[in-house]
Design a protein around this motif. Structure first.
Motif, PDB file in Angstrom:
ATOM      1  N   VAL A  11       0.818  -1.207   0.000  1.00 38.50           N
ATOM      2  CA  VAL A  11       0.000   0.000   0.000  1.00 38.50           C
ATOM      3  C   VAL A  11       0.864   1.275   0.000  1.00 38.50           C
ATOM      4  O   VAL A  11       0.438   2.311  -0.499  1.00 38.50           O
ATOM      5  N   MET A  12       2.087   1.179   0.494  1.00 35.81           N
ATOM      6  CA  MET A  12       3.003   2.331   0.396  1.00 35.81           C
ATOM      7  C   MET A  12       3.445   2.511  -1.061  1.00 35.81           C
ATOM      8  O   MET A  12       3.631   3.636  -1.539  1.00 35.81           O
ATOM      9  N   THR A  13       3.601   1.414  -1.783  1.00 32.93           N
ATOM     10  CA  THR A  13       3.939   1.500  -3.207  1.00 32.93           C
ATOM     11  C   THR A  13       2.776   2.142  -3.966  1.00 32.93           C
ATOM     12  O   THR A  13       2.976   2.998  -4.836  1.00 32.93           O
ATOM     13  N   TYR A  14       1.572   1.740  -3.603  1.00 35.77           N
ATOM     14  CA  TYR A  14       0.372   2.328  -4.224  1.00 35.77           C
ATOM     15  C   TYR A  14       0.333   3.827  -3.941  1.00 35.77           C
ATOM     16  O   TYR A  14       0.092   4.642  -4.840  1.00 35.77           O
ATOM     17  N   THR A  15       0.612   4.216  -2.698  1.00 40.62           N
ATOM     18  CA  THR A  15       0.633   5.638  -2.309  1.00 40.62           C
ATOM     19  C   THR A  15       1.676   6.402  -3.126  1.00 40.62           C
ATOM     20  O   THR A  15       1.413   7.495  -3.633  1.00 40.62           O
ATOM     21  N   ALA A  16       2.860   5.801  -3.253  1.00 34.32           N
ATOM     22  CA  ALA A  16       3.944   6.461  -4.001  1.00 34.32           C
ATOM     23  C   ALA A  16       3.549   6.652  -5.453  1.00 34.32           C
ATOM     24  O   ALA A  16       3.780   7.717  -6.046  1.00 34.32           O
ATOM     25  N   LEU A  17       2.931   5.638  -6.041  1.00 38.10           N
ATOM     26  CA  LEU A  17       2.528   5.719  -7.446  1.00 38.10           C
ATOM     27  C   LEU A  17       1.499   6.829  -7.648  1.00 38.10           C
ATOM     28  O   LEU A  17       1.606   7.638  -8.581  1.00 38.10           O
ATOM     29  N   LYS A  18       0.505   6.886  -6.762  1.00 38.28           N
ATOM     30  CA  LYS A  18      -0.533   7.911  -6.886  1.00 38.28           C
ATOM     31  C   LYS A  18       0.052   9.308  -6.656  1.00 38.28           C
ATOM     32  O   LYS A  18      -0.366  10.281  -7.278  1.00 38.28           O
ATOM     33  N   THR A  19       1.018   9.409  -5.746  1.00 32.77           N
ATOM     34  CA  THR A  19       1.614  10.705  -5.439  1.00 32.77           C
ATOM     35  C   THR A  19       2.515  11.177  -6.579  1.00 32.77           C
ATOM     36  O   THR A  19       2.478  12.345  -6.972  1.00 32.77           O
ATOM     37  N   ALA A  20       3.323  10.259  -7.112  1.00 26.81           N
ATOM     38  CA  ALA A  20       4.255  10.644  -8.187  1.00 26.81           C
ATOM     39  C   ALA A  20       3.479  10.946  -9.467  1.00 26.81           C
ATOM     40  O   ALA A  20       3.946  11.710 -10.313  1.00 26.81           O
ATOM     41  N   ASN A  21       2.300  10.318  -9.603  1.00 19.17           N
ATOM     42  CA  ASN A  21       1.443  10.571 -10.757  1.00 19.17           C
ATOM     43  C   ASN A  21       2.202  10.392 -12.079  1.00 19.17           C
ATOM     44  O   ASN A  21       2.188  11.260 -12.933  1.00 19.17           O
ATOM     45  N   CYS A  22       2.905   9.283 -12.184  1.00 17.13           N
ATOM     46  CA  CYS A  22       3.675   9.001 -13.397  1.00 17.13           C
ATOM     47  C   CYS A  22       3.260   7.618 -13.914  1.00 17.13           C
ATOM     48  O   CYS A  22       2.488   6.923 -13.254  1.00 17.13           O
ATOM     49  N   PRO A  23       3.741   7.205 -15.094  1.00 15.70           N
ATOM     50  CA  PRO A  23       3.351   5.888 -15.606  1.00 15.70           C
ATOM     51  C   PRO A  23       3.653   4.781 -14.593  1.00 15.70           C
ATOM     52  O   PRO A  23       4.673   4.829 -13.895  1.00 15.70           O
ATOM     53  N   LYS A  24       2.760   3.796 -14.541  1.00 17.39           N
ATOM     54  CA  LYS A  24       2.844   2.786 -13.485  1.00 17.39           C
ATOM     55  C   LYS A  24       4.134   1.959 -13.516  1.00 17.39           C
ATOM     56  O   LYS A  24       4.587   1.474 -12.497  1.00 17.39           O
ATOM     57  N   GLU A  25       4.749   1.880 -14.697  1.00 19.86           N
ATOM     58  CA  GLU A  25       5.974   1.064 -14.767  1.00 19.86           C
ATOM     59  C   GLU A  25       7.148   1.689 -14.001  1.00 19.86           C
ATOM     60  O   GLU A  25       8.133   1.046 -13.722  1.00 19.86           O
ATOM     61  N   ARG A  26       6.986   2.986 -13.657  1.00 23.44           N
ATOM     62  CA  ARG A  26       8.120   3.665 -13.012  1.00 23.44           C
ATOM     63  C   ARG A  26       8.090   3.623 -11.476  1.00 23.44           C
ATOM     64  O   ARG A  26       9.019   4.095 -10.832  1.00 23.44           O
ATOM     65  N   VAL A  27       7.030   3.089 -10.889  1.00 17.00           N
ATOM     66  CA  VAL A  27       6.966   3.021  -9.416  1.00 17.00           C
ATOM     67  C   VAL A  27       6.615   1.597  -9.005  1.00 17.00           C
ATOM     68  O   VAL A  27       5.547   1.088  -9.353  1.00 17.00           O
ATOM     69  N   PHE A  28       7.503   0.942  -8.290  1.00 16.63           N
ATOM     70  CA  PHE A  28       7.226  -0.428  -7.871  1.00 16.63           C
ATOM     71  C   PHE A  28       7.922  -0.717  -6.548  1.00 16.63           C
ATOM     72  O   PHE A  28       8.743   0.078  -6.081  1.00 16.63           O
ATOM     73  N   GLY A  29       7.542  -1.848  -5.948  1.00 16.62           N
ATOM     74  CA  GLY A  29       7.984  -2.090  -4.572  1.00 16.62           C
ATOM     75  C   GLY A  29       8.814  -3.349  -4.394  1.00 16.62           C
ATOM     76  O   GLY A  29       8.676  -4.321  -5.143  1.00 16.62           O
ATOM     77  N   MET A  30       9.665  -3.297  -3.364  1.00 13.58           N
ATOM     78  CA  MET A  30      10.543  -4.417  -3.041  1.00 13.58           C
ATOM     79  C   MET A  30       9.953  -5.270  -1.930  1.00 13.58           C
ATOM     80  O   MET A  30       9.789  -4.802  -0.811  1.00 13.58           O
ATOM     81  N   ALA A  31       9.610  -6.509  -2.259  1.00 14.06           N
ATOM     82  CA  ALA A  31       9.194  -7.467  -1.232  1.00 14.06           C
ATOM     83  C   ALA A  31       9.463  -8.884  -1.709  1.00 14.06           C
ATOM     84  O   ALA A  31      10.082  -9.683  -1.020  1.00 14.06           O
TER      85      ALA A  31
END
Ligand code: APR
Length: 312
Positions: free
Chosen positions: A125-145
């Motif tokens: 959900v932090m990755t989701y938050t970052a993606l929505k905040t950065a407001n950029c194409p989805k391929e550029r924001v992803f999470g490590m788990a």
């Protein structure tokens, strides 16, 4: 060719170890950012002084603001508040949501082209938050788990079987929590299905130890949580991007119909290259793994909707 610029937000245990491993692998120059006065600057100075001994080519700059981060190639987000005694998971979620929103807002406007790798928990959900905040194409924001959880699983399997961890292939998918999915159908030892080498009962014990792998370390450490392996996993992703590896790795990414889920971030196999998540790979999962993945998605779904509400 100019050195790549890797910004790491949060100079705590994970962030500092990411910085150290980025330098050790000569992946580029590092900008280490932390809100705490002097922390990033002190760690940067210490790391730079290890350069003449260890032969790093890169340099680290420590700072409390975002000027030095301008035009970063990659941003690794590790800033967050640890879960304090008496703090519920929900409290932690709210606190870290505010931190991610703030730091990603600053970092993404300083580096609009950067690829953002999120490490802060609760991860999906932090990755989701970052993606929505950065407001950029989805391929550029992803999470490590997934890389971390899979490494824990592979390590436990290699210990149990007494075989090299290099021949153990495995993927842990789903959310980074108690409902993560160590996929039985994707676990192989030198090509052989794991079920030929181990009973299902023994395998489930190892899967369960993997699910609680982070907690086991927290209990031993008493203060703080794991950081060597989490940092190694994040740096693996940094290297896959910078070297345009097209590596097949389990990462947390926004799904838009893949695996039957939409508008949530979940750990699935993806191809990582210079564009970030270049493709989600839809592997045919066996029924039990698919069912477990659905259960895991069910945990993340309401958290993502909560973020939608907070952001509106
Ligand atoms: N801006 C910059 N830095 C911040 C901010 C902020 N707004 N808020 C907190 N930080 C910094 C803290 O000052 C601290 O130095 O984030 C750092 C977090 O470091 P640690 O508490 O040592 O946590 P760490 O073990 O590094 O874990 C970081 O990664 O694996 C996850 O669950 C873990 O969410 C946690 C994150």
């Amino acid at each position: 060719m100019a050195r790549k610029k890797i910004t790491i937000i949060g100079a705590g245990n994970v962030g500092a170890e990411v910085a150290r491993q980025v330098l050790a692998q000569n992946l580029g120059n590092v900008v280490l950012v932390d809100i705490a006065e002097g922390l990033a600057q002190g760690k940067a100075l210490d790391m730079n002084q290890s350069g003449p001994i260890l032969g790093y080519q890169g340099r680290v700059v420590g700072t409390q603001n975002y000027e030095e981060t301008i035009d970063s190639d990659i941003i690794v987000v590790t800033s967050g508040s640890p879960r304090k005694p008496g703090m519920s998971r929900d409290d932690l979620f709210k606190t870290n949501f505010a931190i991610i929103q703030a730091v990603v807002g600053h970092a993404a406007s300083a580096s609009p082209q950067a690829i953002i790798i999120v490490v802060t928990n609760p991860l999906d959900v932090m990755t989701y938050t970052a993606l929505k905040t950065a407001n950029c194409p989805k391929e550029r924001v992803f999470g490590m788990a997934g890389i971390l959880d899979s490494a824990r699983y592979r390590y436990f399997l290699s210990e149990a079987l007494q075989v090299s961890q290099h021949v153990i292939e495995a993927m842990v998918l789903g959310g980074h929590g108690d409902e993560m999915v160590p996929c039985v159908s994707l676990t192989r030892v030198a090509g052989a299905p794991i079920t030929e080498l181990m009973s299902l009962e023994q395998l489930e014990k190892i899967a369960q130890r993997t699910r609680t792998g982070g907690g086991e370390i927290v209990k031993l450490l008493k203060t703080g949580s794991a950081y060597y392996a989490p940092a190694a996993a994040a740096v693996r992703m940094v290297a896959a991007v910078l070297n345009d590896e097209k590596a097949l790795l389990p990462c947390a990414t926004l799904l838009q119909g893949e695996y039957g889920f939409a508008d949530i971030v979940l750990g699935v196999p993806v191809i990582i290259g210079c564009q970030g998540v270049e493709r989600v790979v839809e592997i045919q999962l066996e029924a039990q793994d698919k069912e477990a993945l659905t259960k895991s998605a069910g945990v993340t779904q309401p958290l993502c909707r909560q973020v939608d509400e907070w952001l509106n």
